[in-house]
Design an enzyme around this catalytic site. Sequence first.
Site, PDB file in Angstrom:
ATOM      1  N   TYR A   1       0.843  -1.197   0.000  1.00 41.93           N
ATOM      2  CA  TYR A   1       0.000   0.000   0.000  1.00 41.93           C
ATOM      3  C   TYR A   1       0.876   1.245   0.000  1.00 41.93           C
ATOM      4  CZ  TYR A   1      -4.356   2.541   0.843  1.00 41.93           C
ATOM      5  OH  TYR A   1      -5.461   3.351   0.718  1.00 41.93           O
TER       6      TYR A   1
ATOM      7  N   ASN B   1     -15.512   4.797   3.735  1.00 43.11           N
ATOM      8  CA  ASN B   1     -16.664   4.619   2.846  1.00 43.11           C
ATOM      9  C   ASN B   1     -17.522   5.873   2.742  1.00 43.11           C
ATOM     10  OD1 ASN B   1     -15.855   2.019   2.397  1.00 43.11           O
ATOM     11  ND2 ASN B   1     -17.447   1.056   3.610  1.00 43.11           N
TER      12      ASN B   1
ATOM     13  N   SER C   1     -20.546  -1.321  -0.459  1.00 39.44           N
ATOM     14  CA  SER C   1     -20.994  -0.379   0.568  1.00 39.44           C
ATOM     15  C   SER C   1     -20.870   1.061   0.089  1.00 39.44           C
ATOM     16  CB  SER C   1     -20.182  -0.580   1.855  1.00 39.44           C
ATOM     17  OG  SER C   1     -20.433  -1.847   2.419  1.00 39.44           O
ATOM     18  N   VAL C   2     -19.766   1.380  -0.584  1.00 41.09           N
ATOM     19  CA  VAL C   2     -19.599   2.739  -1.105  1.00 41.09           C
ATOM     20  C   VAL C   2     -20.700   3.064  -2.099  1.00 41.09           C
ATOM     21  CG1 VAL C   2     -18.138   4.245  -2.507  1.00 41.09           C
ATOM     22  CG2 VAL C   2     -17.113   2.865  -0.700  1.00 41.09           C
TER      23      VAL C   2
ATOM     24  N   ASP D   1     -24.095 -10.292 -12.789  1.00 40.08           N
ATOM     25  CA  ASP D   1     -25.206 -11.205 -13.064  1.00 40.08           C
ATOM     26  C   ASP D   1     -25.308 -12.233 -11.934  1.00 40.08           C
ATOM     27  OD1 ASP D   1     -26.022 -10.992 -16.294  1.00 40.08           O
ATOM     28  OD2 ASP D   1     -24.060 -10.201 -15.750  1.00 40.08           O
TER      29      ASP D   1
ATOM     30  N   TYR E   1     -11.747   4.648  -8.299  1.00 40.55           N
ATOM     31  CA  TYR E   1     -11.343   4.601  -6.898  1.00 40.55           C
ATOM     32  C   TYR E   1     -11.053   3.185  -6.421  1.00 40.55           C
ATOM     33  CZ  TYR E   1     -16.210   3.299  -5.777  1.00 40.55           C
ATOM     34  OH  TYR E   1     -17.434   2.668  -5.700  1.00 40.55           O
TER      35      TYR E   1
ATOM     36  N   GLY F   1     -10.123  -1.231  -8.057  1.00 42.72           N
ATOM     37  CA  GLY F   1      -9.902  -2.113  -9.200  1.00 42.72           C
ATOM     38  C   GLY F   1     -10.097  -3.563  -8.817  1.00 42.72           C
TER      39      GLY F   1
END
Length: 382
Positions: free
Chosen positions: A77, A159, A189-190, A211, A285, A287
Amino acid sequence: MSSFLSKRFLSFSQRAMSQESLKFKSLIYSSHDSQDCTKVLKVHNYKPKKGSETSIVLKTLAFPINPSDINQLEGVYPSKPDKVTDYSTDEPSAIAGNEGVFEVVSVPSSVSTLKPGDKVIPLQANFGTWSTYRTCDKESDLIKIEGVDIYTAATVAVNGCTAYQLVNDYINWDPKGNDWLVQNAGTSSVSKIVTQIAKAKNINTLSVIRDRENFEEVAEILEKKYGATKVISETENGEKEFGKEVLPKVLGSNAQVKLALNSVGGKSCANIARKLSKDGLMLTYGGMSKQPLTFPTGLFIFKGLKSHGFWVTENSKRDPENKIKTVNEVIELYRDGKIISPKEDIRALEWDVNNASDEEVLQLITDGIKTKGTKNMVILKW
């Protein structure tokens, strides 16, 4: 005893308590492992070397286990806490965790904006939230939270702020109700918070979800409970016929799709980009597919597509005042009943502070890290 002296005595007593009786237990790490980050975590019991008497003492109430926390343990990170020896460790270490909600236990006499019992969250990431207690030197490094449950408070910094800034900080929206945004990962959630914030601003949302057999059931929840204007499948997202024949009827004749929110990448990203109107903006924001972003060249040349990355952690570093403003405005939306937390997405893990052994605490966190497909939140039982 005078009121002034009583307050000073109470403050002294609280500081003494924070030094002598509080048991600091933290999940720490001094190295990284990209294959199994749980191997670098240790439960560490200690007394802080500095700051407990002159600092704000905080008791942890809850913290989520976010992807960014795991990525930090893996060493991949971009934002990492400094490793220090402030926790009485043999080698420089950091406390894991970026996000969480705390209760103020005690404050030094120099602090005027906080008092014992107040609920707070860290202003910035890398705070080290996976701990029973923390100390903080400056009240300006904390944001006071009032009027929401701990689930909401523990997740608002990532979030909540992400959703709010995505909707509010980039586009001048027409209040007449003709504007749209399109987003993939519509069950995240976002995304659920995005649709509610957008609805409160009279912005329409087109949410794309994977789907699935119970598509209609999930779509109904997203539309009725979380305010999405229309939910479509990834198959529909990629169909040319849907884009030409069905989508215009969904959007309406005066629609402007001004914003696309991408947290998936790959084909899904390209397909939501195609739905943007002229001079539309794509914000990425996340991937989740781990596939690169792919855009048709014509979108840039003939439609003026703009594409930018979004990272809420960097936004907070660059503009702390906007972070505070964002948190306060999101909390106000919660208190006014305009948005609700998607609590069904959360798996609660209980940390029994007074009874759990170090081994049990480590196993609890390890399970939270390794359990995929849900948002794990550790609730501290005091």
